[in-house]
Design an enzyme around this catalytic site. Sequence first.
Site, PDB file in Angstrom:
ATOM      1  N   CYS A   1      10.813  28.032  12.358  1.00  0.00           N
ATOM      2  CA  CYS A   1      10.081  29.295  12.360  1.00  0.00           C
ATOM      3  C   CYS A   1       8.578  29.084  12.284  1.00  0.00           C
ATOM      4  O   CYS A   1       7.813  29.995  12.524  1.00  0.00           O
ATOM      5  CB  CYS A   1      10.542  30.166  11.187  1.00  0.00           C
ATOM      6  SG  CYS A   1      12.300  30.557  11.224  1.00  0.00           S
TER       7      CYS A   1
ATOM      8  N   GLY B   1      20.519  35.043   8.587  1.00  0.00           N
ATOM      9  CA  GLY B   1      20.034  34.591   7.298  1.00  0.00           C
ATOM     10  C   GLY B   1      18.835  35.357   6.779  1.00  0.00           C
ATOM     11  O   GLY B   1      18.724  35.624   5.584  1.00  0.00           O
TER      12      GLY B   1
ATOM     13  N   GLY C   1      25.239  32.463  11.382  1.00  0.00           N
ATOM     14  CA  GLY C   1      26.204  31.852  12.287  1.00  0.00           C
ATOM     15  C   GLY C   1      25.679  30.678  13.072  1.00  0.00           C
ATOM     16  O   GLY C   1      26.400  29.711  13.318  1.00  0.00           O
ATOM     17  N   HIS C   2      24.428  30.732  13.483  1.00  0.00           N
ATOM     18  CA  HIS C   2      23.945  29.748  14.457  1.00  0.00           C
ATOM     19  C   HIS C   2      23.615  28.391  13.856  1.00  0.00           C
ATOM     20  O   HIS C   2      23.228  27.476  14.584  1.00  0.00           O
ATOM     21  CB  HIS C   2      22.736  30.299  15.228  1.00  0.00           C
ATOM     22  CG  HIS C   2      21.462  30.339  14.450  1.00  0.00           C
ATOM     23  ND1 HIS C   2      20.457  29.415  14.624  1.00  0.00           N
ATOM     24  CD2 HIS C   2      21.019  31.196  13.506  1.00  0.00           C
ATOM     25  CE1 HIS C   2      19.444  29.708  13.833  1.00  0.00           C
ATOM     26  NE2 HIS C   2      19.766  30.784  13.144  1.00  0.00           N
TER      27      HIS C   2
ATOM     28  N   THR D   1      26.243  49.998  13.817  1.00  0.00           N
ATOM     29  CA  THR D   1      27.511  49.631  14.450  1.00  0.00           C
ATOM     30  C   THR D   1      27.697  48.126  14.397  1.00  0.00           C
ATOM     31  O   THR D   1      26.800  47.360  14.761  1.00  0.00           O
ATOM     32  CB  THR D   1      27.534  50.100  15.919  1.00  0.00           C
ATOM     33  OG1 THR D   1      27.400  51.517  15.952  1.00  0.00           O
ATOM     34  CG2 THR D   1      28.839  49.695  16.594  1.00  0.00           C
TER      35      THR D   1
ATOM     36  N   GLN E   1      21.773  26.378   5.423  1.00  0.00           N
ATOM     37  CA  GLN E   1      21.927  24.990   5.867  1.00  0.00           C
ATOM     38  C   GLN E   1      23.194  24.333   5.323  1.00  0.00           C
ATOM     39  O   GLN E   1      23.547  23.226   5.740  1.00  0.00           O
ATOM     40  CB  GLN E   1      20.706  24.166   5.448  1.00  0.00           C
ATOM     41  CG  GLN E   1      19.420  24.559   6.129  1.00  0.00           C
ATOM     42  CD  GLN E   1      19.387  24.200   7.602  1.00  0.00           C
ATOM     43  OE1 GLN E   1      20.063  23.291   8.054  1.00  0.00           O
ATOM     44  NE2 GLN E   1      18.590  24.943   8.378  1.00  0.00           N
TER      45      GLN E   1
ATOM     46  N   ASN F   1      15.997  23.365   4.295  1.00  0.00           N
ATOM     47  CA  ASN F   1      16.078  23.254   5.747  1.00  0.00           C
ATOM     48  C   ASN F   1      15.168  22.176   6.315  1.00  0.00           C
ATOM     49  O   ASN F   1      15.409  21.675   7.411  1.00  0.00           O
ATOM     50  CB  ASN F   1      15.738  24.600   6.404  1.00  0.00           C
ATOM     51  CG  ASN F   1      14.435  25.179   5.888  1.00  0.00           C
ATOM     52  OD1 ASN F   1      14.281  25.397   4.686  1.00  0.00           O
ATOM     53  ND2 ASN F   1      13.500  25.440   6.772  1.00  0.00           N
TER      54      ASN F   1
END
Length: 386
Positions: free
Chosen positions: A329, A73, A204-205, A241, A183, A155
């Site tokens: 955070c 994000g 993703g998390h 990559t 969120q 959030n």
Amino acid sequence: MNKRIVYLDHAATTPLAPEVLEVMLPYFSLQAGNPSSIHQLGRAALHALDDAREQVALVLGCTRREVIFTSGGSEGANLALKGVALAQRARGRGAHLIVSAIEHHAVLHAAEALQTLGFELTLLPVDRNGLVQPSDLQTALRPDTVLVSVMYANNEVGSIQPIPALGAICRAAGVFFHSDAVQAAGALPLDVETLHVDLLSLTGHKCYGPKGVGVLYARRGIPLQPQINGGGQERRRRAGTENVPGIVGFAAALSQAEAQRGAASQRLSHLRDHLITKVLGTIPDSWLNGDPTQRLPNNANLGFAGIEGESLLLLLDQVGICASSGSACTSGSLEPSHVLVAMGLTPEAANGSVRFTLGQTTTSDEVAYLLEVLPPMIARLREVSQ
């Protein structure tokens, strides 16, 4: 360590779903090719990448070309803000940005970094419930505005912004619109056309996928200056990559979250409302932060007069309950939440607030356990502080 663990911090991160791990595993070993290689392992990795991009595009209602895989994000928000702002200024289109006052620091700090490069920044205020008013956005727009960024759902307090209305205002004004939807995955609809967004960032998390991978949707034709230089990956918009295992896992997690969204939201809303009602009804001088109805189904941000939220979190941890005082955070900071302060809370009230966010495995028994231990903890902390 307490043997019983009750995890009520799903807004900070979610555990990897077993089904997601299963689809990821081959790409760590048996199918560990580079998608840019022309041999069969490389082609297999490229095929997996294409399939994942298609899965994400189906959830977002966009084309595969509009899906950019990122590291999460924060990178998605930085690429959206800096990429568009710098590209627009290079075209002589202006240097004014608008973001809401309650954005995640990934957006706020990216906007502040652009200020050091000569951009002007307007912070949109929010009301007591943490909502941006469309009329305030209309007033803040200027002829030189190049980008607006307002998060889909907050959030910390879970308030859901009127994104379609805000996006329609930006589209009518010819201004690009980004929304941090980190969120929202698995909780709210993500169709980009309905939302009227030009850019949308995900990770993703937060939806039972892996950490370190995300997506930025960028509508076709959006000028975007790359923020990572290197190879030509992601149609020259994001070098490096590709994280094939992570990307495959992200796509699987997002698809699963979308498929389960209706049932999951209904169940979590019921648990959330029960938690909020019981706390407000049994603990004096307590309150709910955020909009009472326009909020994420799993979010209960509650304030308690006369206590320090950090002290309450320590007591909860001693009995195995994991919660948060706000954004993960900044959870180590002694500063009051910028979100709660922007909503009009005093620093003392902000520091007395705790966030409980429920998830897939949260049960009614776990909520009952929290409701059992919470009132005496509040009473103990108030007695000590007197």
